[in-house]
Scaffold this motif. Structure first.
Motif, short mmCIF file in Angstrom:
data_model
loop_
_atom_site.label_atom_id
_atom_site.label_comp_id
_atom_site.label_asym_id
_atom_site.label_seq_id
_atom_site.Cartn_x
_atom_site.Cartn_y
_atom_site.Cartn_z
N VAL A 174 19.92 18.29 24.66
CA VAL A 174 20.69 19.15 23.76
C VAL A 174 20.98 18.41 22.44
CG1 VAL A 174 23.01 18.59 24.61
CG2 VAL A 174 22.56 20.86 23.69
N ARG A 175 21.12 17.09 22.49
CA ARG A 175 21.34 16.32 21.25
C ARG A 175 20.15 16.45 20.31
NH1 ARG A 175 24.06 10.55 22.03
NH2 ARG A 175 23.69 10.70 19.81
N THR A 176 18.95 16.52 20.86
CA THR A 176 17.76 16.70 20.03
C THR A 176 17.79 18.06 19.34
OG1 THR A 176 16.46 15.26 21.47
CG2 THR A 176 15.23 16.78 20.06
N LEU A 177 18.19 19.09 20.07
CA LEU A 177 18.29 20.43 19.49
C LEU A 177 19.28 20.43 18.33
CD1 LEU A 177 17.55 23.47 19.63
CD2 LEU A 177 19.45 23.73 21.24
N TYR A 178 20.46 19.85 18.55
CA TYR A 178 21.46 19.77 17.47
C TYR A 178 20.94 18.94 16.30
CZ TYR A 178 25.40 21.92 19.98
OH TYR A 178 26.25 22.79 20.61
N GLY A 179 20.29 17.82 16.60
CA GLY A 179 19.79 16.95 15.54
C GLY A 179 18.73 17.62 14.69
N GLN A 180 17.81 18.33 15.34
CA GLN A 180 16.77 19.04 14.58
C GLN A 180 17.39 20.14 13.73
OE1 GLN A 180 14.00 20.27 17.63
NE2 GLN A 180 12.84 18.38 17.45
N ARG A 181 18.37 20.84 14.28
CA ARG A 181 19.04 21.91 13.53
C ARG A 181 19.74 21.36 12.29
NH1 ARG A 181 21.18 27.15 14.27
NH2 ARG A 181 23.24 27.39 13.37
N SER A 182 20.47 20.26 12.46
CA SER A 182 21.23 19.71 11.33
C SER A 182 20.30 19.06 10.29
CB SER A 182 22.29 18.73 11.80
OG SER A 182 21.69 17.60 12.37
N ALA A 183 19.12 18.60 10.72
CA ALA A 183 18.17 17.99 9.79
C ALA A 183 17.31 19.02 9.08
CB ALA A 183 17.27 17.01 10.55
N GLY A 184 17.47 20.29 9.42
CA GLY A 184 16.70 21.34 8.77
C GLY A 184 15.31 21.52 9.34
N ARG A 185 15.05 20.92 10.49
CA ARG A 185 13.75 21.09 11.14
C ARG A 185 13.71 22.42 11.88
NH1 ARG A 185 14.47 15.34 13.08
NH2 ARG A 185 13.56 14.13 11.39
N PRO A 186 12.52 22.92 12.19
CA PRO A 186 12.42 24.21 12.88
C PRO A 186 13.10 24.21 14.24
CG PRO A 186 10.27 23.53 12.03
CD PRO A 186 11.20 22.36 11.87
N THR A 187 13.97 25.17 14.42
CA THR A 187 14.65 25.41 15.70
C THR A 187 14.77 26.92 15.87
OG1 THR A 187 16.84 25.34 14.71
CG2 THR A 187 16.03 23.28 15.64
N PRO A 188 15.03 27.38 17.07
CA PRO A 188 15.26 28.82 17.23
C PRO A 188 16.46 29.25 16.39
CG PRO A 188 15.00 27.76 19.37
CD PRO A 188 15.09 26.67 18.35
N PRO A 189 16.44 30.49 15.88
CA PRO A 189 17.57 30.96 15.08
C PRO A 189 18.81 31.14 15.95
CG PRO A 189 15.99 32.74 15.42
CD PRO A 189 15.38 31.49 15.99
N GLY A 190 19.91 30.59 15.49
CA GLY A 190 21.17 30.70 16.21
C GLY A 190 22.26 31.22 15.28
N VAL A 191 23.38 31.57 15.87
CA VAL A 191 24.50 32.08 15.08
C VAL A 191 25.79 31.48 15.61
CG1 VAL A 191 24.85 34.14 16.52
CG2 VAL A 191 25.58 34.18 14.15
N LYS A 192 26.71 31.18 14.69
CA LYS A 192 28.01 30.68 15.09
C LYS A 192 28.90 31.87 15.39
CE LYS A 192 29.38 26.66 14.23
NZ LYS A 192 29.74 25.52 14.93
N ILE A 193 29.51 31.86 16.56
CA ILE A 193 30.50 32.86 16.95
C ILE A 193 31.80 32.07 17.12
CG2 ILE A 193 31.20 34.57 18.65
CD1 ILE A 193 28.20 34.95 19.28
N GLY A 194 32.66 32.19 16.12
CA GLY A 194 33.80 31.31 16.08
C GLY A 194 33.30 29.90 15.84
#
Length: 72
Positions: free
Chosen positions: A29-49
């Motif tokens: 899961v840390r890799t998923l978060y890291g890729q997302r914060s680095a702007g690398r391709p990840t599945p589209p997600g949305v913040k709910i709260g």
């Protein structure tokens, strides 16, 4: 009952946590978060709260897209 009182039933999307998406992708899961914060391709997600969620259909479509790109 009249036509005005009948409403179509809308399907509720299946929402996944980051851990569930990471499990699907077989990555930490840390890799998923890291890729997302680095702007690398990840599945589209949305913040709910303050929680990040992913629609199952979006994750599946994203995975299919990644395989399409690698085959090209």
């Amino acid at each position: 009952m009249t036509a005005q009182t009948i409403r179509p039933v809308r399907a509720v999307p299946v929402l996944l946590t980051p851990q569930e998406v990471a499990d699907m992708l077989r990555i930490p899961v840390r890799t998923l978060y890291g890729q997302r914060s680095a702007g690398r391709p990840t599945p589209p997600g949305v913040k709910i709260g303050r929680h990040l969620r992913y629609r199952l259909a979006d994750v599946e479509a994203w995975i299919d897209e990644q395989f399409g790109r690698s085959a090209a």
